[in-house]
Write a protein that holds these residues in place. Structure first.
Motif, mmCIF file in Angstrom:
data_model
loop_
_atom_site.group_PDB
_atom_site.id
_atom_site.type_symbol
_atom_site.label_atom_id
_atom_site.label_comp_id
_atom_site.label_asym_id
_atom_site.label_seq_id
_atom_site.Cartn_x
_atom_site.Cartn_y
_atom_site.Cartn_z
ATOM 1 N N ASP A 1 15.005 15.361 -5.956
ATOM 2 C CA ASP A 1 14.374 14.258 -6.954
ATOM 3 C C ASP A 1 14.775 12.910 -6.742
ATOM 4 N N THR A 2 13.936 12.196 -6.773
ATOM 5 C CA THR A 2 13.949 10.666 -6.247
ATOM 6 C C THR A 2 14.223 9.646 -7.337
ATOM 7 N N VAL A 3 14.474 8.403 -7.184
ATOM 8 C CA VAL A 3 14.454 7.459 -8.268
ATOM 9 C C VAL A 3 12.967 7.185 -9.008
ATOM 10 N N TYR A 4 12.062 7.458 -7.837
ATOM 11 C CA TYR A 4 10.662 7.169 -8.273
ATOM 12 C C TYR A 4 10.315 7.951 -9.616
ATOM 13 N N ALA A 5 11.039 9.065 -9.835
ATOM 14 C CA ALA A 5 10.701 9.577 -11.122
ATOM 15 C C ALA A 5 10.791 8.725 -12.408
ATOM 16 N N CYS A 6 11.662 7.893 -12.330
ATOM 17 C CA CYS A 6 12.132 6.784 -13.466
ATOM 18 C C CYS A 6 10.875 5.764 -13.451
ATOM 19 N N LEU A 7 10.063 5.825 -12.532
ATOM 20 C CA LEU A 7 8.870 4.635 -12.612
ATOM 21 C C LEU A 7 7.454 5.183 -13.188
ATOM 22 N N GLU A 8 7.781 6.333 -13.378
ATOM 23 C CA GLU A 8 6.561 6.801 -14.067
ATOM 24 C C GLU A 8 6.322 6.387 -15.445
ATOM 25 N N GLY A 9 5.077 6.047 -15.592
ATOM 26 C CA GLY A 9 4.510 5.317 -16.918
ATOM 27 C C GLY A 9 4.264 3.769 -16.628
ATOM 28 N N LEU A 10 5.032 3.145 -15.430
ATOM 29 C CA LEU A 10 4.829 1.976 -15.219
ATOM 30 C C LEU A 10 3.555 1.618 -14.284
ATOM 31 N N ASP A 11 2.952 0.784 -14.418
ATOM 32 C CA ASP A 11 1.614 0.434 -13.680
ATOM 33 C C ASP A 11 2.195 -0.383 -12.459
ATOM 34 N N LEU A 12 2.502 0.333 -11.505
ATOM 35 C CA LEU A 12 3.019 -0.648 -10.267
ATOM 36 C C LEU A 12 2.402 -0.263 -8.843
ATOM 37 N N PRO A 13 2.460 -1.417 -8.064
ATOM 38 C CA PRO A 13 1.986 -0.918 -6.716
ATOM 39 C C PRO A 13 3.182 -0.301 -5.891
ATOM 40 N N PHE A 14 3.119 -0.036 -4.677
ATOM 41 C CA PHE A 14 4.206 0.607 -4.268
ATOM 42 C C PHE A 14 5.250 -0.673 -4.018
ATOM 43 N N VAL A 15 6.366 -0.100 -4.428
ATOM 44 C CA VAL A 15 7.713 -0.571 -4.343
ATOM 45 C C VAL A 15 8.846 0.003 -3.691
ATOM 46 N N SER A 16 9.774 -0.689 -3.210
ATOM 47 C CA SER A 16 10.788 -0.023 -2.459
ATOM 48 C C SER A 16 12.213 -0.472 -3.188
ATOM 49 N N PRO A 17 13.206 0.239 -3.043
ATOM 50 C CA PRO A 17 14.439 0.011 -3.527
ATOM 51 C C PRO A 17 15.304 -1.308 -2.794
ATOM 52 N N LEU B 1 0.530 -1.143 0.120
ATOM 53 C CA LEU B 1 0.141 0.035 0.024
ATOM 54 C C LEU B 1 0.682 1.295 0.006
ATOM 55 N N CYS B 2 2.002 1.301 0.913
ATOM 56 C CA CYS B 2 2.630 2.541 1.100
ATOM 57 C C CYS B 2 3.881 1.998 1.912
ATOM 58 N N SER B 3 4.736 3.074 1.927
ATOM 59 C CA SER B 3 6.055 3.085 2.704
ATOM 60 C C SER B 3 5.532 2.885 4.320
ATOM 61 N N ARG B 4 6.648 2.434 5.135
ATOM 62 C CA ARG B 4 6.249 2.475 6.460
ATOM 63 C C ARG B 4 6.046 3.896 7.019
ATOM 64 N N THR B 5 6.957 4.823 6.792
ATOM 65 C CA THR B 5 6.530 6.173 6.887
ATOM 66 C C THR B 5 5.048 6.715 6.777
ATOM 67 N N GLN B 6 4.706 6.257 5.512
ATOM 68 C CA GLN B 6 3.505 7.009 5.052
ATOM 69 C C GLN B 6 2.381 6.163 5.796
ATOM 70 N N ALA B 7 2.690 4.963 6.262
ATOM 71 C CA ALA B 7 1.480 4.155 6.953
ATOM 72 C C ALA B 7 1.559 4.577 8.475
ATOM 73 N N GLU B 8 2.695 5.022 8.871
ATOM 74 C CA GLU B 8 2.562 5.720 10.256
ATOM 75 C C GLU B 8 1.768 6.995 10.212
ATOM 76 N N LEU B 9 1.621 7.781 9.238
ATOM 77 C CA LEU B 9 0.816 8.936 9.169
ATOM 78 C C LEU B 9 -0.696 8.610 8.916
ATOM 79 N N LEU B 10 -0.917 7.401 8.189
ATOM 80 C CA LEU B 10 -2.285 7.162 8.055
ATOM 81 C C LEU B 10 -2.835 6.444 9.254
ATOM 82 N N ILE B 11 -1.993 5.854 10.002
ATOM 83 C CA ILE B 11 -2.363 4.915 11.459
ATOM 84 C C ILE B 11 -2.494 6.352 12.640
ATOM 85 N N ALA B 12 -1.650 7.274 12.639
ATOM 86 C CA ALA B 12 -1.768 8.408 13.362
ATOM 87 C C ALA B 12 -3.075 9.330 13.095
#
Length: 250
Positions: A98-114, A28-39
């Motif tokens: 700028d992050t590496v996630y800019a390289c993933l634009e155009g791909l149909d992906l769920p949340f992925v981590s390096p 669904l998301c990164s752990r950091t983003q998950a902590e925000l959703l939970i809070a």
């Protein structure tokens, strides 16, 4: 004098995984983003709002809902990208770089981590996935998975210097070594080295070379294990093929 009773053992962790990690593992998301959703009270477990990111949950039994929608495990995806210089290997950067996630634009992906990292100034092969077991296996130091780099340096080392580099060096209490170091080519005042590591300490190659006064001008990862970067264009990403996954032992 009476003997002192042995200290009580520490209780083990409850079964399952923490809620923030569960949301990450489910894609669904990164752990950091998950902590925000939970809070923010947007996550329910078993029908109850949970604000504790450390709550242990069972991914096979507990029903987790975010913003009213059940969280379903995403399909496993495995992506390779050719990281350009200047991007950071993270999703959420406090400095707004700028992050590496800019390289993933155009791909149909769920949340992925390096899978591991390349520092901002480094380039080349980076893997990304939502399969935590796959990522952990590749990053496990016990696997001794070789990673191959081509490194342009601001000097032309002779054989004696190469032997010195191969011997390793202690930097800040860490012993930095390489599986192999060889001269690829040289011209003028620079040279290209091929350096193979079977472990990945922070800025490993840069610190190893800096300890001998050698400037790194470019650092490109060209292979992970038997998987080569190949002709993938810089700044682009694609899914790994089954044959490429097999090269990584999957």
């Amino acid at each position: 004098m009476a003997s002192r009773p042995p200290p009580a053992g520490r209780p083990g962790k409850p079964p399952g995984v923490s809620l923030n990690r569960a949301l990450s593992k489910l894609g669904l998301c990164s752990r950091t983003q998950a902590e925000l959703l939970i809070a923010e009270g947007r996550v329910r477990v078993g029908g109850k709002v949970v604000r504790d990111a450390a709550l242990r949950v069972d991914l096979n039994r507990d029903r987790i809902v975010v913003d009213g929608a059940p969280v379903i495990a995403e399909r496993k995806v495995y992506v390779m990208l050719n990281k350009p210089r200047g991007l950071v290997t993270t999703r959420d950067d406090p400095q707004q770089r700028d992050t590496v996630y800019a390289c993933l634009e155009g791909l149909d992906l769920p949340f992925v981590s390096p899978v591991g990292r390349l520092d901002k100034a480094s380039e080349g092969l980076l893997l990304m996935t939502n399969d935590t077991h796959f990522a952990n296996r590749l990053m496990d130091p016990a696997s001794h998975l070789p990673k191959t780099y081509h490194v342009q340096v601001g000097t032309v080392p002779d054989e004696a210097m190469l032997e010195t580099l191969r011997a390793g060096v202690s930097v800040d209490g860490e012993t930095l070594t390489a599986t192999s170091i060889m001269l690829l080519r040289s011209g003028g005042r620079t040279a290209w080295l091929e350096i193979v590591l079977d472990e990945g300490r922070n800025r490993h190659i840069r610190r190893l070379l800096a300890a001998h006064g050698i400037e790194v001008k470019r650092l490109i990862r060209i292979a992970i294990g038997r998987l080569p970067l190949g002709d993938l264009a810089k700044g682009t990403a694609r899914h790994l093929t089954p044959e490429e996954l097999a090269l990584l032992g999957s």
